[in-house]
Design a protein around this motif. Structure first.
Motif, PDB file in Angstrom:
ATOM      1  N   ALA A 103       0.848  -1.190   0.000  1.00 53.08           N
ATOM      2  CA  ALA A 103       0.000   0.000   0.000  1.00 53.08           C
ATOM      3  C   ALA A 103       0.882   1.238   0.000  1.00 53.08           C
ATOM      4  O   ALA A 103       2.013   1.204   0.493  1.00 53.08           O
ATOM      5  CB  ALA A 103      -0.909   0.008   1.226  1.00 53.08           C
ATOM      6  N   ASP A 104       0.387   2.313  -0.551  1.00 52.52           N
ATOM      7  CA  ASP A 104       1.072   3.605  -0.539  1.00 52.52           C
ATOM      8  C   ASP A 104       0.338   4.538   0.411  1.00 52.52           C
ATOM      9  O   ASP A 104      -0.900   4.630   0.385  1.00 52.52           O
ATOM     10  CB  ASP A 104       1.087   4.221  -1.945  1.00 52.52           C
ATOM     11  N   PHE A 105       1.102   5.247   1.265  1.00 55.65           N
ATOM     12  CA  PHE A 105       0.527   6.156   2.247  1.00 55.65           C
ATOM     13  C   PHE A 105       1.142   7.535   2.079  1.00 55.65           C
ATOM     14  O   PHE A 105       2.326   7.653   1.767  1.00 55.65           O
ATOM     15  CB  PHE A 105       0.796   5.662   3.677  1.00 55.65           C
ATOM     16  N   SER A 106       0.353   8.550   2.345  1.00 53.92           N
ATOM     17  CA  SER A 106       0.856   9.922   2.267  1.00 53.92           C
ATOM     18  C   SER A 106       1.269  10.402   3.660  1.00 53.92           C
ATOM     19  O   SER A 106       0.854  11.459   4.125  1.00 53.92           O
ATOM     20  CB  SER A 106      -0.198  10.845   1.667  1.00 53.92           C
ATOM     21  N   ALA A 107       2.084   9.603   4.340  1.00 51.98           N
ATOM     22  CA  ALA A 107       2.583   9.934   5.676  1.00 51.98           C
ATOM     23  C   ALA A 107       3.991   9.391   5.795  1.00 51.98           C
ATOM     24  O   ALA A 107       4.401   8.504   5.052  1.00 51.98           O
ATOM     25  CB  ALA A 107       1.684   9.322   6.745  1.00 51.98           C
ATOM     26  N   ASP A 108       4.741   9.928   6.761  1.00 48.40           N
ATOM     27  CA  ASP A 108       6.100   9.439   6.955  1.00 48.40           C
ATOM     28  C   ASP A 108       6.072   8.052   7.598  1.00 48.40           C
ATOM     29  O   ASP A 108       5.093   7.659   8.217  1.00 48.40           O
ATOM     30  CB  ASP A 108       6.916  10.419   7.809  1.00 48.40           C
ATOM     31  N   THR A 119       5.123   7.595  11.389  1.00 47.06           N
ATOM     32  CA  THR A 119       3.694   7.700  11.685  1.00 47.06           C
ATOM     33  C   THR A 119       2.961   6.427  11.298  1.00 47.06           C
ATOM     34  O   THR A 119       2.145   5.906  12.070  1.00 47.06           O
ATOM     35  CB  THR A 119       3.079   8.904  10.942  1.00 47.06           C
ATOM     36  N   VAL A 120       3.264   5.902  10.130  1.00 41.33           N
ATOM     37  CA  VAL A 120       2.626   4.664   9.679  1.00 41.33           C
ATOM     38  C   VAL A 120       2.954   3.525  10.631  1.00 41.33           C
ATOM     39  O   VAL A 120       2.068   2.790  11.069  1.00 41.33           O
ATOM     40  CB  VAL A 120       3.046   4.321   8.238  1.00 41.33           C
ATOM     41  N   TRP A 121       4.227   3.363  11.002  1.00 41.01           N
ATOM     42  CA  TRP A 121       4.630   2.278  11.898  1.00 41.01           C
ATOM     43  C   TRP A 121       3.948   2.401  13.259  1.00 41.01           C
ATOM     44  O   TRP A 121       3.486   1.417  13.831  1.00 41.01           O
ATOM     45  CB  TRP A 121       6.144   2.248  12.056  1.00 41.01           C
ATOM     46  N   ARG A 122       3.865   3.627  13.786  1.00 45.89           N
ATOM     47  CA  ARG A 122       3.217   3.845  15.090  1.00 45.89           C
ATOM     48  C   ARG A 122       1.748   3.420  15.037  1.00 45.89           C
ATOM     49  O   ARG A 122       1.247   2.763  15.953  1.00 45.89           O
ATOM     50  CB  ARG A 122       3.356   5.310  15.502  1.00 45.89           C
ATOM     51  N   LEU A 123       1.050   3.750  13.958  1.00 39.22           N
ATOM     52  CA  LEU A 123      -0.355   3.368  13.837  1.00 39.22           C
ATOM     53  C   LEU A 123      -0.544   1.875  13.611  1.00 39.22           C
ATOM     54  O   LEU A 123      -1.432   1.250  14.204  1.00 39.22           O
ATOM     55  CB  LEU A 123      -1.014   4.149  12.705  1.00 39.22           C
ATOM     56  N   VAL A 124       0.300   1.285  12.784  1.00 40.18           N
ATOM     57  CA  VAL A 124       0.165  -0.146  12.474  1.00 40.18           C
ATOM     58  C   VAL A 124       0.444  -1.011  13.696  1.00 40.18           C
ATOM     59  O   VAL A 124      -0.165  -2.060  13.875  1.00 40.18           O
ATOM     60  CB  VAL A 124       1.106  -0.523  11.301  1.00 40.18           C
ATOM     61  N   THR A 125       1.340  -0.563  14.566  1.00 41.42           N
ATOM     62  CA  THR A 125       1.713  -1.372  15.724  1.00 41.42           C
ATOM     63  C   THR A 125       1.003  -0.966  17.017  1.00 41.42           C
ATOM     64  O   THR A 125       1.231  -1.581  18.058  1.00 41.42           O
ATOM     65  CB  THR A 125       3.242  -1.311  15.951  1.00 41.42           C
ATOM     66  N   SER A 126       0.142   0.026  16.978  1.00 42.15           N
ATOM     67  CA  SER A 126      -0.546   0.495  18.176  1.00 42.15           C
ATOM     68  C   SER A 126      -1.563  -0.531  18.673  1.00 42.15           C
ATOM     69  O   SER A 126      -2.319  -1.106  17.893  1.00 42.15           O
ATOM     70  CB  SER A 126      -1.265   1.814  17.888  1.00 42.15           C
ATOM     71  N   LEU A 127      -1.579  -0.732  19.979  1.00 42.70           N
ATOM     72  CA  LEU A 127      -2.570  -1.623  20.598  1.00 42.70           C
ATOM     73  C   LEU A 127      -3.772  -0.839  21.116  1.00 42.70           C
ATOM     74  O   LEU A 127      -4.708  -1.420  21.656  1.00 42.70           O
ATOM     75  CB  LEU A 127      -1.930  -2.408  21.744  1.00 42.70           C
TER      76      LEU A 127
END
Length: 63
Positions: free
Chosen positions: A8-13, A16-24
């Motif tokens: 997937a392509d995201f318009s974020a750094d 930020t993407v990693w923090r959201l994907v790994t957030s519980l």
């Protein structure tokens, strides 16, 4: 063991993407989940799907 590959392509750094994907706690983007329960020690968590299936995760090593 299940393996999944998704592109997937995201318009974020990336941070930020990693923090959201790994957030519980911030998982509203996960349309499949009903809730996540984290144990008191923070070493395990359980994801519950909207269909009631539970998947348990255990942290065994920190890098």
């Amino acid at each position: 063991m299940a393996i999944s590959n998704i592109k997937a392509d995201f318009s974020a750094d990336i941070e930020t993407v990693w923090r959201l994907v790994t957030s519980l706690t911030e998982y509203s983007w996960r349309s499949d989940l009903d809730r996540i329960e984290v144990n008191e020690q923070g070493k395990e968590f359980v994801e519950y799907t909207k269909d009631g299936y539970a998947t348990k995760f255990t942290f065994i090593r920190a890098s």
